[in-house]
Design a protein around this motif. Structure first.
Motif, PDB file in Angstrom:
ATOM      1  N   ALA A 115      52.026   2.369  27.344  1.00 14.32           N
ATOM      2  CA  ALA A 115      52.403   3.577  28.085  1.00 14.32           C
ATOM      3  C   ALA A 115      53.888   3.821  27.857  1.00 14.32           C
ATOM      4  O   ALA A 115      54.705   2.897  27.949  1.00 14.32           O
ATOM      5  N   ARG A 137      47.073  13.475  24.970  1.00 15.33           N
ATOM      6  CA  ARG A 137      47.296  12.055  25.278  1.00 15.33           C
ATOM      7  C   ARG A 137      48.324  11.853  26.377  1.00 15.33           C
ATOM      8  O   ARG A 137      48.471  10.748  26.881  1.00 15.33           O
ATOM      9  N   SER A 150      49.774  12.238  30.018  1.00 13.58           N
ATOM     10  CA  SER A 150      49.262  12.476  31.365  1.00 13.58           C
ATOM     11  C   SER A 150      50.163  13.448  32.117  1.00 13.58           C
ATOM     12  O   SER A 150      51.269  13.782  31.675  1.00 13.58           O
ATOM     13  N   LYS A 151      49.714  13.887  33.277  1.00 14.63           N
ATOM     14  CA  LYS A 151      50.517  14.797  34.104  1.00 14.63           C
ATOM     15  C   LYS A 151      51.810  14.130  34.551  1.00 14.63           C
ATOM     16  O   LYS A 151      52.812  14.801  34.786  1.00 14.63           O
ATOM     17  N   ARG A 192      49.862   7.624  26.362  1.00 15.69           N
ATOM     18  CA  ARG A 192      49.085   6.382  26.421  1.00 15.69           C
ATOM     19  C   ARG A 192      48.346   6.153  25.104  1.00 15.69           C
ATOM     20  O   ARG A 192      47.724   7.053  24.568  1.00 15.69           O
TER      21      ARG A 192
END
Length: 144
Positions: free
Chosen positions: A44, A68, A70-71, A76
């Motif tokens: 990450a 890929r 995230s908010k 990741r």
């Protein structure tokens, strides 16, 4: 001792302190060993907080990898190709290196080009010929 930086090119590198690794049980190859060893690696990386890469490279990376990320802003990557944790870790780093190298060079600017005169004339000539063919199929007019 591990590398201090993930080197992408001569000009680009990321401090390893920005990368977070998690190790979980893998569903990949390994037989009964899969049930005992945490060999899958999950990487990450908080893209928005990266200070080491130029802003334009980060923008292109975010656009290219938006599925890929995230908010929360984490990119990741996971790997469970190998039975060995270290090989999976290297596979994650190689994928990240490849993603960044792909967007590192700016895209070529498009140069407008004109349609060649001969091509335009040819299209109009074919259009005229087609119109004449259709003209000959019509019923003759009485006033002619």
């Amino acid at each position: 001792m591990r590398d201090v930086n993930l080197v992408i090119s001569e000009q680009l590198s990321i401090p390893m302190s920005e990368l977070r690794f998690a190790y979980v049980r893998s569903s990949g190859p390994g037989g009964q060993n899969v049930n005992k060893v945490n060999s899958q690696v999950q990487l990450a990386w908080k893209v928005a907080e990266c200070q080491s890469l130029p802003a334009d490279v980060l923008e292109r990376l975010q656009a290219a990898q938006q599925g890929r990320i995230s908010k929360a802003g984490f990119l990741r990557i996971h790997s469970d190709e190998y039975r060995d944790r270290e090989k999976n870790r290297e596979a994650c780093l190689d994928r990240l290196r490849g993603m960044i190298a792909e967007v590192a060079k700016p895209p070529k600017k498009r140069r407008k080009t004109r349609v060649p005169k001969g091509v335009v004339e040819g299209r109009l000539r074919e259009k005229l010929q087609r119109a004449q063919v259709k003209q000959t199929r019509r019923r003759p007019r009485l006033d002619d």
